[in-house]
Design a protein around this motif. Structure first.
Motif, PDB file in Angstrom:
ATOM      1  N   LEU A  99       1.044  -1.088   0.114  1.00 20.36           N
ATOM      2  CA  LEU A  99      -0.028   0.036  -0.031  1.00 20.36           C
ATOM      3  C   LEU A  99       0.927   1.245  -0.159  1.00 20.36           C
ATOM      4  N   ALA A 100       1.893   1.172   0.715  1.00 13.49           N
ATOM      5  CA  ALA A 100       2.793   2.421   0.771  1.00 13.49           C
ATOM      6  C   ALA A 100       3.395   2.581  -0.590  1.00 13.49           C
ATOM      7  N   LYS A 101       3.737   1.658  -1.314  1.00 12.95           N
ATOM      8  CA  LYS A 101       4.005   1.900  -2.647  1.00 12.95           C
ATOM      9  C   LYS A 101       3.038   2.164  -3.614  1.00 12.95           C
ATOM     10  N   GLN A 102       1.927   1.850  -3.550  1.00 13.92           N
ATOM     11  CA  GLN A 102       0.693   2.202  -4.730  1.00 13.92           C
ATOM     12  C   GLN A 102      -0.158   3.219  -4.263  1.00 13.92           C
ATOM     13  N   LEU A 103      -0.445   3.450  -2.925  1.00 16.30           N
ATOM     14  CA  LEU A 103      -1.380   4.248  -2.708  1.00 16.30           C
ATOM     15  C   LEU A 103      -1.253   5.872  -3.204  1.00 16.30           C
ATOM     16  N   PRO A 104       0.296   6.077  -3.326  1.00 13.24           N
ATOM     17  CA  PRO A 104       0.598   7.712  -3.658  1.00 13.24           C
ATOM     18  C   PRO A 104      -0.002   7.994  -4.963  1.00 13.24           C
ATOM     19  N   SER A 105      -0.026   6.979  -5.981  1.00 14.77           N
ATOM     20  CA  SER A 105      -0.372   7.077  -7.065  1.00 14.77           C
ATOM     21  C   SER A 105      -1.720   6.709  -7.645  1.00 14.77           C
ATOM     22  N   MET A 106      -2.585   6.403  -6.599  1.00  8.72           N
ATOM     23  CA  MET A 106      -3.883   5.879  -6.890  1.00  8.72           C
ATOM     24  C   MET A 106      -4.729   6.831  -7.736  1.00  8.72           C
ATOM     25  N   ASN A 107      -4.870   8.223  -7.074  1.00 11.49           N
ATOM     26  CA  ASN A 107      -5.672   9.103  -8.013  1.00 11.49           C
ATOM     27  C   ASN A 107      -5.462   9.285  -9.122  1.00 11.49           C
ATOM     28  N   GLN A 108      -3.924   9.099  -9.664  1.00  8.18           N
ATOM     29  CA  GLN A 108      -3.708   9.641 -11.126  1.00  8.18           C
ATOM     30  C   GLN A 108      -4.035   8.281 -11.669  1.00  8.18           C
ATOM     31  N   ARG A 109      -3.938   6.938 -11.275  1.00  8.86           N
ATOM     32  CA  ARG A 109      -4.370   5.664 -11.947  1.00  8.86           C
ATOM     33  C   ARG A 109      -5.998   5.879 -12.156  1.00  8.86           C
ATOM     34  N   ILE A 110      -6.601   5.969 -11.139  1.00  5.93           N
ATOM     35  CA  ILE A 110      -8.146   6.155 -11.279  1.00  5.93           C
ATOM     36  C   ILE A 110      -8.421   7.105 -12.392  1.00  5.93           C
ATOM     37  N   ALA A 111      -7.802   8.295 -12.452  1.00  5.16           N
ATOM     38  CA  ALA A 111      -8.221   9.129 -13.725  1.00  5.16           C
ATOM     39  C   ALA A 111      -8.024   8.670 -15.111  1.00  5.16           C
ATOM     40  N   ALA A 112      -6.644   8.027 -15.207  1.00  4.53           N
ATOM     41  CA  ALA A 112      -6.575   7.346 -16.411  1.00  4.53           C
ATOM     42  C   ALA A 112      -7.293   6.026 -16.690  1.00  4.53           C
ATOM     43  N   ALA A 113      -7.435   5.322 -15.720  1.00  3.75           N
ATOM     44  CA  ALA A 113      -8.471   4.361 -16.112  1.00  3.75           C
ATOM     45  C   ALA A 113      -9.803   4.686 -16.400  1.00  3.75           C
ATOM     46  N   TYR A 114     -10.452   5.689 -15.926  1.00  2.60           N
ATOM     47  CA  TYR A 114     -11.800   6.283 -16.127  1.00  2.60           C
ATOM     48  C   TYR A 114     -11.728   6.952 -17.549  1.00  2.60           C
ATOM     49  N   ALA A 115     -10.602   7.513 -18.167  1.00  2.00           N
ATOM     50  CA  ALA A 115     -10.380   7.988 -19.393  1.00  2.00           C
ATOM     51  C   ALA A 115     -10.652   6.740 -20.525  1.00  2.00           C
ATOM     52  N   ASN A 116      -9.864   5.463 -20.192  1.00  2.00           N
ATOM     53  CA  ASN A 116      -9.984   4.533 -20.883  1.00  2.00           C
ATOM     54  C   ASN A 116     -11.573   3.997 -21.061  1.00  2.00           C
ATOM     55  N   THR A 117     -12.164   3.766 -19.829  1.00  2.00           N
ATOM     56  CA  THR A 117     -13.510   3.457 -19.508  1.00  2.00           C
ATOM     57  C   THR A 117     -14.514   4.228 -20.500  1.00  2.00           C
ATOM     58  N   ARG A 118     -14.155   5.503 -20.081  1.00  2.00           N
ATOM     59  CA  ARG A 118     -15.401   6.395 -20.998  1.00  2.00           C
ATOM     60  C   ARG A 118     -15.132   6.091 -22.478  1.00  2.00           C
ATOM     61  N   ASP A 119     -13.923   6.158 -22.918  1.00  2.00           N
ATOM     62  CA  ASP A 119     -13.673   5.856 -24.404  1.00  2.00           C
ATOM     63  C   ASP A 119     -14.496   4.422 -24.861  1.00  2.00           C
ATOM     64  N   PHE A 120     -14.267   3.573 -24.132  1.00  4.99           N
ATOM     65  CA  PHE A 120     -14.775   2.075 -24.345  1.00  4.99           C
ATOM     66  C   PHE A 120     -16.399   2.037 -24.155  1.00  4.99           C
ATOM     67  N   VAL A 121     -16.862   2.847 -23.324  1.00  9.66           N
ATOM     68  CA  VAL A 121     -18.488   2.992 -23.488  1.00  9.66           C
ATOM     69  C   VAL A 121     -18.882   3.758 -24.563  1.00  9.66           C
ATOM     70  N   THR A 122     -18.217   5.044 -24.879  1.00  8.47           N
ATOM     71  CA  THR A 122     -18.570   5.563 -26.015  1.00  8.47           C
ATOM     72  C   THR A 122     -18.558   4.971 -27.373  1.00  8.47           C
ATOM     73  N   PHE A 123     -17.656   4.102 -27.345  1.00  6.81           N
ATOM     74  CA  PHE A 123     -17.510   3.033 -28.692  1.00  6.81           C
ATOM     75  C   PHE A 123     -18.546   1.969 -28.485  1.00  6.81           C
ATOM     76  N   ILE A 124     -18.707   1.510 -27.518  1.00  5.97           N
ATOM     77  CA  ILE A 124     -19.969   0.551 -27.493  1.00  5.97           C
ATOM     78  C   ILE A 124     -21.348   1.396 -27.783  1.00  5.97           C
ATOM     79  N   GLN A 125     -21.399   2.363 -27.245  1.00  5.04           N
ATOM     80  CA  GLN A 125     -22.697   3.004 -27.716  1.00  5.04           C
ATOM     81  C   GLN A 125     -23.029   3.070 -29.148  1.00  5.04           C
TER      82      GLN A 125
END
Length: 614
Positions: free
Chosen positions: A468-494
């Motif tokens: 957790l000490a290694k991964q938590l500091p980057s959590m919010n950045q990973r959340i933002a990048a994963a959301y961007a991929n998800t929004r892109d994929f959802v838009t494509f499926i629609q």
């Protein structure tokens, strides 16, 4: 006498084991048979023992999944339990390893509550310091006698179950004395091993396994490896401890992410922290509102572990009841909470609400202003006195970056405790440790929760803190990048399949900070009857998932993962995360979760190929 062949086999397994045995938290559901959890793996593992292959590394890689999630068990916990069982000439199912030193004791005590059976705890040296006898009796409702004996003394005769608690390693063939029903070997800091002794106790095995499944975790892969190395006499290399600095990093990160000032609590898993929350709140209620009923309000279709654990807690305590909270689809969470709280107030009971925001699997977010209003409203009992205010237990695993409890947050004035599963975004899928925080309204509750986390010995392990000490500091950045991929994929499926119904957050909610990287997909169907349509859709779900795994095996996986560092994960909630949910409340849809690191264009291409086949 030592079993030389077995010890040599274990040595070879240690030297040739697949890397994922140590560093994966979840495994593929398409090569996992839940009805044969552990047994299917061990059957084939035993075949390798009896008929050594030329290439053991490859053979071990091809073994079926032991459990779909390491909280429940994993290859190395199965191997450790198998080896101990071989030493004692008993079935492997009779040996159960735990990360906790306390939970195996509580597991037997829980079963005996339902069986109306007495229990004696026998020991020769000392009991764990955190085994608070009064709390276990008064809050958990478990009854037992304790007897200390000299090492050479026989086990006292007893009309009931005898648990023998020892610090002796479980590897000695004659460790279990006559008259012992349950031998518990405490192996701090690795965990503990429980051995069910005698045919008369076989019906305890499933109940004990269920406690490990819902209220704790199996001994971790890393600690199982150390235990196995000890068994075969291998040199064990333990790095210098960094626990103090790792804990400081983790606690500071959690406070920064959640914008809170109360001390966070970190547990061995999301369900471990949830169990501490429930027992801590029940402790507070017994202490401050002893005559009142306790109502745990929980959505019937939420994550199956949450649902099942809450009902298991209620089943053991006569003053605790479950109230269903309908939150998804046609049901409005805020309206449901208002209706339930009004009724509970009239009954002069204590309301504890467990809810996921966003909901799982429909990814819905309620009107948060209305939610705050409903939770803050003063209510009255039938006699006209002020009712006990609710405690809102918020599972924000899907969006752990939303600062609900910040001083200017929407829930700052409401008694709220927030928790998250650590196997998701907090650790990037590298460990199971979860955590909880409370706002300033919950200081007293958090002290009780900490007490029960310690009593159950369910705090995160040293390695979990390190991850957790290694991964938590980057959590919010990973959340933002994963959301961007998800929004892109959802838009494509629609665009590619407009007939499908997609459950995902709106752009407006995303701007408010709700940026999950998971969505649910209700595929179009056909058929003359409702049953034909349902059957067609369920077949189509599996066709899509299987195609993705087949075409993109290095990234697409059939499992319940979310928030991991790479890849794309597919599941059907009704057959995975909602495993213990009532059938009528299950969702036979596809749930998809994306990471920040994946070949999104490849996934789009394979999805287009799927659309062309329907």
């Amino acid at each position: 006498m030592k079993d030389t062949k077995m010890l040599q086999y274990i040595t070879e397994v240690i030297n040739n084991m697949p890397t994922p045995w140590l560093d994966l938290t979840t495994h593929r559901l398409d090569i996992y048979n839940e009805n044969q959890a552990k047994t299917q793996f061990l059957t084939q593992f035993t075949t390798l023992f009896n008929n050594p292959p030329k290439d053991l590394t490859t053979a071990l890689q091809q073994l079926p999944t032991a459990y779909d999630y390491i909280r429940l068990g994993h290859p190395l916990s199965c191997v450790l339990e198998w080896a101990i069982a071989k030493i004692h000439h008993i079935p492997a199912e009779n040996v159960i390893s735990f990360s906790s030193l306390t939970i195996p004791i509580l597991a037997v005590l829980r079963k005996n509550v339902f069986d109306h059976k007495k229990t004696q705890l026998v020991y020769t040296n000392k009991l764990p310091d955190f085994l608070d006898q009064e709390l276990i009796k008064n809050i958990y409702g478990y009854c037992f006698d304790i007897k200390k004996i000299a090492p050479q003394d026989p086990i006292p005769a007893f009309d009931g179950s005898t648990i023998f608690i020892s610090e002796q390693a479980p590897f000695e063939p004659n460790a279990i004395a006559a008259g012992v029903d349950f031998f518990i070997s405490l192996q701090a800091p690795l965990g503990s091993v429980l051995i069910v002794n005698g045919a008369q106790n076989q019906d305890y095995i499933a109940a004990i396994q269920h406690v490990r499944r819902r209220e704790s975790i199996a001994m971790t892969p890393q600690n199982c490896l150390i235990a196995l190395q000890s068994l075969v006499g291998q040199r064990i290399s333990i790095p210098k401890s960094t626990l103090q600095q790792d804990q400081e990093i983790v606690l500071n990160c959690i406070q920064e992410i959640t914008h809170t000032t109360t001390k966070p609590l970190v547990a061995s898993s999301g369900l471990s922290i949830q169990y501490a929350i429930l027992m801590g709140l029940i402790h507070d209620a017994v202490q401050n509102h002893n005559h009142k009923k306790i109502k745990i309000i929980v959505p019937p279709n939420c994550y199956g572990g949450t649902n099942d654990q809450a009902r298991r807690v209620a089943a053991t305590l006569p003053n605790v009841e479950i109230v269903d909270l309908l939150v998804d689809g046609a049901n409005n969470m805020v309206q449901s909470i208002a209706r339930v709280l009004t009724q509970i107030a009239l009954e002069d009971a204590i309301p504890y609400i467990i809810a996921e925001i966003p909901t799982n699997p429909r990814v819905e977010v309620p009107d948060l202003i209305e939610l705050k209003t409903v939770l803050s409203q003063e209510r009255h009992t039938e006699s006209g006195s002020i009712a006990v205010a609710p405690v809102f237990i918020l599972d924000q695993t899907f969006c752990p970056n939303v600062p609900f409890l910040a001083p200017d947050g929407l829930l700052t004035s409401v008694q709220t405790i927030s928790f998250a599963s650590g196997s998701k975004f907090p650790s990037g899928g590298q460990c199971t440790a979860g955590y909880c925080v409370g706002n300033e309204q919950t200081d007293g509750f958090m002290q009780k929760i900490a007490l029960h986390l310690a009593l159950c010995d369910n705090e995160a392990t040293e390695l979990q803190y390190q991850i957790l000490a290694k991964q938590l500091p980057s959590m919010n950045q990973r959340i933002a990048a994963a959301y961007a991929n998800t929004r892109d994929f959802v838009t494509f499926i629609q665009t590619a399949l407009p007939e499908a119904k997609i459950n995902f957050v709106s752009e407006e909610l995303a701007q408010q900070g709700f940026t999950p990287s998971v969505f649910s997909l209700d595929l179009p169907t056909k058929g003359a009857t409702a049953q034909e349509k349902e059957n067609y859709k369920r077949d189509l779900n599996l066709q899509l998932i299987n195609l993705m795994i087949q075409e993109i095996p290095n990234e697409s996986k059939f499992c319940v993962s979310y928030g991991q560092l790479k890849g794309c994960y597919w599941t059907i909630p009704a057959t995975s995360t909602q495993g213990t949910t009532k059938e009528d409340d299950k969702d036979y849809i596809v749930r998809v979760s994306l990471s920040a690191n994946m070949d999104l264009e490849r996934h789009k291409k394979v999805f287009s190929n799927f659309v062309a086949t329907i």
